[in-house]
Design an enzyme around this catalytic site. Structure first.
Site, PDB file in Angstrom:
ATOM      1  CD  GLU B  13      28.427  49.133  42.531  1.00 28.58           C
ATOM      2  OE1 GLU B  13      27.251  49.178  42.946  1.00 28.58           O
ATOM      3  OE2 GLU B  13      28.942  48.123  42.025  1.00 28.58           O
ATOM      4  CB  SER B 149      31.814  47.345  43.715  1.00 29.16           C
ATOM      5  OG  SER B 149      31.448  47.453  42.359  1.00 29.16           O
ATOM      6  CE1 TYR B 219      34.939  47.012  41.399  1.00 30.71           C
ATOM      7  CE2 TYR B 219      34.975  46.247  39.132  1.00 30.71           C
ATOM      8  CZ  TYR B 219      34.282  46.496  40.300  1.00 30.71           C
ATOM      9  OH  TYR B 219      32.938  46.215  40.370  1.00 30.71           O
ATOM     10  NE  ARG B 258      28.839  38.580  39.228  1.00 30.43           N
ATOM     11  CZ  ARG B 258      28.911  39.875  39.531  1.00 30.43           C
ATOM     12  NH1 ARG B 258      29.081  40.788  38.596  1.00 30.43           N
ATOM     13  NH2 ARG B 258      28.840  40.266  40.795  1.00 30.43           N
ATOM     14  N   GLY B 279      28.883  43.738  36.068  1.00 30.62           N
ATOM     15  CA  GLY B 279      30.016  44.527  35.588  1.00 30.62           C
ATOM     16  C   GLY B 279      30.520  44.021  34.247  1.00 30.62           C
TER      17      GLY B 279
END
Lengths: 425, 311
Positions: B13, B149, B219, B258, B279
């Site tokens: 990532e 991700s 993304y 998160r 992120g």
């Protein structure tokens, strides 16, 4: 934003896609998404990773001090021209030099080459883009080698053209396959990189060059010949370009990126005057004019520095590195892996053992600290999973060997993993 | 106060991390906090020794930033950092371990099994996969035990596609997490502690256009619709918030996190995973939640960093 009370709760419709223009983009933008594979390559520029993925020439081999002084003097003495707007077609002196270079490989006045018919571009990439703008409507068919240069695929995709790949073997484009494709598809042109092809490393043999030209002539098919690597043969001279054999029907594209340096972004097209006029109109609309500064640097370099020796230096350096790569592949790669043996250029094209997928293997390779380009990047039709492109021009011979060692480990791991799950599939 | 933002690293990532780092740095600069960005490479420790920052913000995603090891090193250097300590970080990063803790605290999480690839070769892939399907049923979610991700993750609805999903997952990690796939609404709860204990920011509901919140969907602006606040009724939202806060606390987390959950049609919230270095890119969930709360990202981050610096 609106809020409505609903059964004692609150529902608000605050949806966003974070892109305010989704309903306004041109169709050609469809499919532009963040790419997982491209993102994985972000690690490739960390020193821990041996990158066999680049396409970079080894510019450190240039005598940078001398080039630097040359550039300094150029600005001091000709700054007012070098830093100014110039002709859309490119500087005359450079176009004359380009003709001298082309004459070396048989594309001379006798074959209809003249500075008037040269258009200087921002790298070979812009040359491709101009050709596409001039000839391709959405839906048009382009014949290209399979695999072909990823930058060309990008240009053809932006033009919304359809690319049909014609297979190659160790001797380049297969004439019989071209013949079939020419009959099946009404293509606008054949895009070919006949010498030390990117990505495959193969070269169209002397005999096949004539055959390919005959097939295209009979079909009335235009040939776009892209030749960035023709001067980068190791211990050999490449067969003469297609354009050296025909006055008509072939447009010739090349660049200074590999013979001098890519950072200057200077390439060119040689095309007949009617086309050349339109190319100039198109490039003026596109970029106004190529960089006078970059062109002046190249012109001065060609005029005052021993560029032929530099070229020999690159040939020697890349030849050693190619040898290092081929030896390492032969010593280290697992059985079932094969690869091309390029006579020049920057790349080897490797084929993995059956069942392996070079794109799926990328995360393993990253974890093993080696990078390569999966073969799928070089096909418009999703093919290429069994292949990978390996660059040898940039890393040192030691790094090349280390990279191949790591890659071999990755291939072994992948073979083992697939063997475990094969019975279940 | 000067802050060092760590971003980049050598994980899968890295690209996401660089963008997160830049956004964090810009946000801090915008509220007058001196911030600079560095990669976690050989220059880091000398720089910490010669020019120690008041605090480090870890915007590294993937193992470098999230498995706890870097935090351990920062502790060795005596440099304060944002987020949980090395132990808690490690726990949250390893999904099977995190899920075991959640389960111990009676926090709903999908039934699962975690298997390293060796087990498949030792015991025979067919036998093991058959057992998994028999026990957990279909559909299944296959993902790396350690990862983010959406990389290496596949939803499996048909047993014939399970082997391929395993191979794809094992390209990213030695151990695969296979869990029951829960249909429902994807919700992300961003949690921050601004000094009064952890609080949940507005819930973000995630609706990817092709149904899968994969890398491209996360993304690429335009491919997913995000609703902040989520379109859940009040009672359900409150229950989601409680679940998320419980998850954050049960794992011993700190400063920010998160929590990713699925809310089923019955309103039940199930925790999928908890992220200790969420992120911060242009399409990331925590900054979206901050904005939905009417707060400024820079101010929020600055407050968090100031607290960390005092440790």
């Amino acid at each position: 934003m609106s809020e409505t009370e609903l059964d004692g709760g609150r529902v608000s419709d605050t949806g966003t896609t974070l892109d305010d223009y989704t309903d306004r983009y041109a169709h050609r933008v469809n499919g532009m998404t963040a790419s997982e594979i491209r993102a994985l390559f972000a690690v490739a520029n960390r020193p821990e990773v041996v990158s066999l993925a680049g396409g970079m020439p080894y510019v450190a081999a240039l005598p940078l001090d001398t080039v630097g002084s040359m550039v300094g003097e150029l600005i001091a003495q000709q700054g007012d021209t070098a830093l100014q707007y110039g002709l859309g077609q490119g500087m005359l002196e450079l176009r004359e030099r380009i003709c001298e270079l082309m004459a070396d490989v048989g594309i001379d006045a006798h074959m209809g080459a003249s500075p008037d018919d040269v258009v200087v571009t921002v790298g070979g990439q812009q040359a491709l883009d101009l050709v596409a703008r001039l000839f391709l409507d959405p839906g048009d068919v382009v014949l290209a080698e399979g695999p072909t240069y990823v930058g060309a695929l990008g240009v053809f995709q932006a033009a919304q053209a359809r690319v049909v790949h014609v297979p190659m073997d160790d001797e380049g484009l297969i004439p019989e396959a071209l013949e079939e494709a020419v009959v099946r598809f009404r293509a606008k042109f054949l895009y070919t990189i006949p010498t030390y092809q990117n990505p495959a490393g193969v070269t169209l043999t002397e005999q096949r060059r004539e055959r390919v030209l005959e097939i295209c002539e009979r079909a009335g098919l235009l040939v776009i010949e892209d030749d960035p690597y023709g001067r980068l043969g190791f211990h050999e001279e490449a067969p003469l370009p297609l354009r050296a054999r025909r006055r008509d029907g072939v447009f010739y594209l090349s660049t200074f990126s590999k013979t001098f340096a890519p950072g200057l972004r200077v390439g060119w097209i040689l095309a007949p005057h009617a086309v050349r006029d339109k190319l100039v109109m198109t490039t003026e609309a596109n970029i106004l004019c190529p960089s006078n500064f970059a062109q002046s640097v190249i012109t001065t370099y060609l005029r005052t520095m021993p560029w032929r020796e530099q070229l020999k230096g690159y040939q020697q350096l890349y030849g050693e590195r190619r040898d290092a790569m081929l030896t390492a592949l032969s010593d280290l790669m697992p059985e079932g892996t094969t690869w091309t043996k390029p006579g020049g250029g920057l790349f080897v094209w490797a084929t993995l053992p059956d069942g392996l997928d070079s794109k799926a293997m990328v995360p393993r390779a990253i974890a093993a600290r080696v990078a390569y380009v999966p073969g799928t990047g070089f096909y418009a039709d999703g093919n290429g999973r069994q292949h990978m492109r390996l660059n040898f021009s940039y890393p040192t011979p030691e790094r090349i060997r280390e990279g191949v060692r790591r890659l071999a480990g990755v291939v072994e791991q992948d073979l083992a993993m697939r063997a475990v799950f094969r019975e279940a599939m | 106060m000067n802050v060092l933002v760590l971003a980049g690293g050598l994980s899968y990532e890295r690209d996401v991390s660089l963008r997160s780092g830049r956004r964090v740095m810009d946000a801090l600069l915008s509220v007058g906090v001196e911030a600079e960005m560095r990669d976690a490479d050989v220059s880091l420790l000398p720089s910490l020794a010669n020019d120690p920052p008041d605090a480090v913000f870890i915007a590294l995603h993937g193992s470098t930033g999230e498995d706890g090891s870097l935090r351990g090193v920062l502790e060795l250097c005596g440099v304060p950092y944002v987020g949980p300590d090395a132990f808690a970080s490690r726990l949250a990063w390893d999904k099977p371990s995190a899920k075991a803790v959640l389960r111990e605290h009676h926090i709903p999480t999908p039934d699962w099994v975690a298997l390293p690839h060796d087990r498949f070769s030792e015991l025979g892939a067919v036998a093991v996969l058959d057992r998994i399907v028999a026990r957990l049923g279909l559909p299944l979610m296959v993902k790396p035990a350690q990862g983010g991700s959406g990389l290496g993750a596949t939803v499996v609805r048909d047993p014939n596609s399970l082997p391929a999903a395993m191979v794809s997952c094992f390209a990213y990690d030695q151990t695969a997490l296979i869990e029951r796939y829960i249909e429902g609404v994807d919700v992300a709860v961003s949690i921050v502690d601004l000094g009064e204990g952890p609080i949940a920011l507005p819930l973000v509901e995630i609706v990817p256009s092709n149904g899968v919140y994969d890398y491209a969907a996360r993304y690429t602006a335009g491919l997913t619709t995000w609703h902040a606040p989520a379109r859940l009724d009040l009672a359900v939202s409150e229950s989601v918030v409680m679940t998320a806060l419980d998850a954050h606390k049960s794992l011993g987390l700190r400063d920010l996190s998160r929590v990713d959950l699925i809310v089923g049609p019955d309103g039940l919230a199930t925790v999928l995973e908890v992220n200790v270095a969420p992120g911060m890119t242009e399409t990331s969930l925590l900054p979206m939640a901050v904005q939905a709360a009417g707060m400024d990202l820079g101010e929020v981050l600055a407050q968090i960093v100031r607290r960390a610096a005092r440790r």
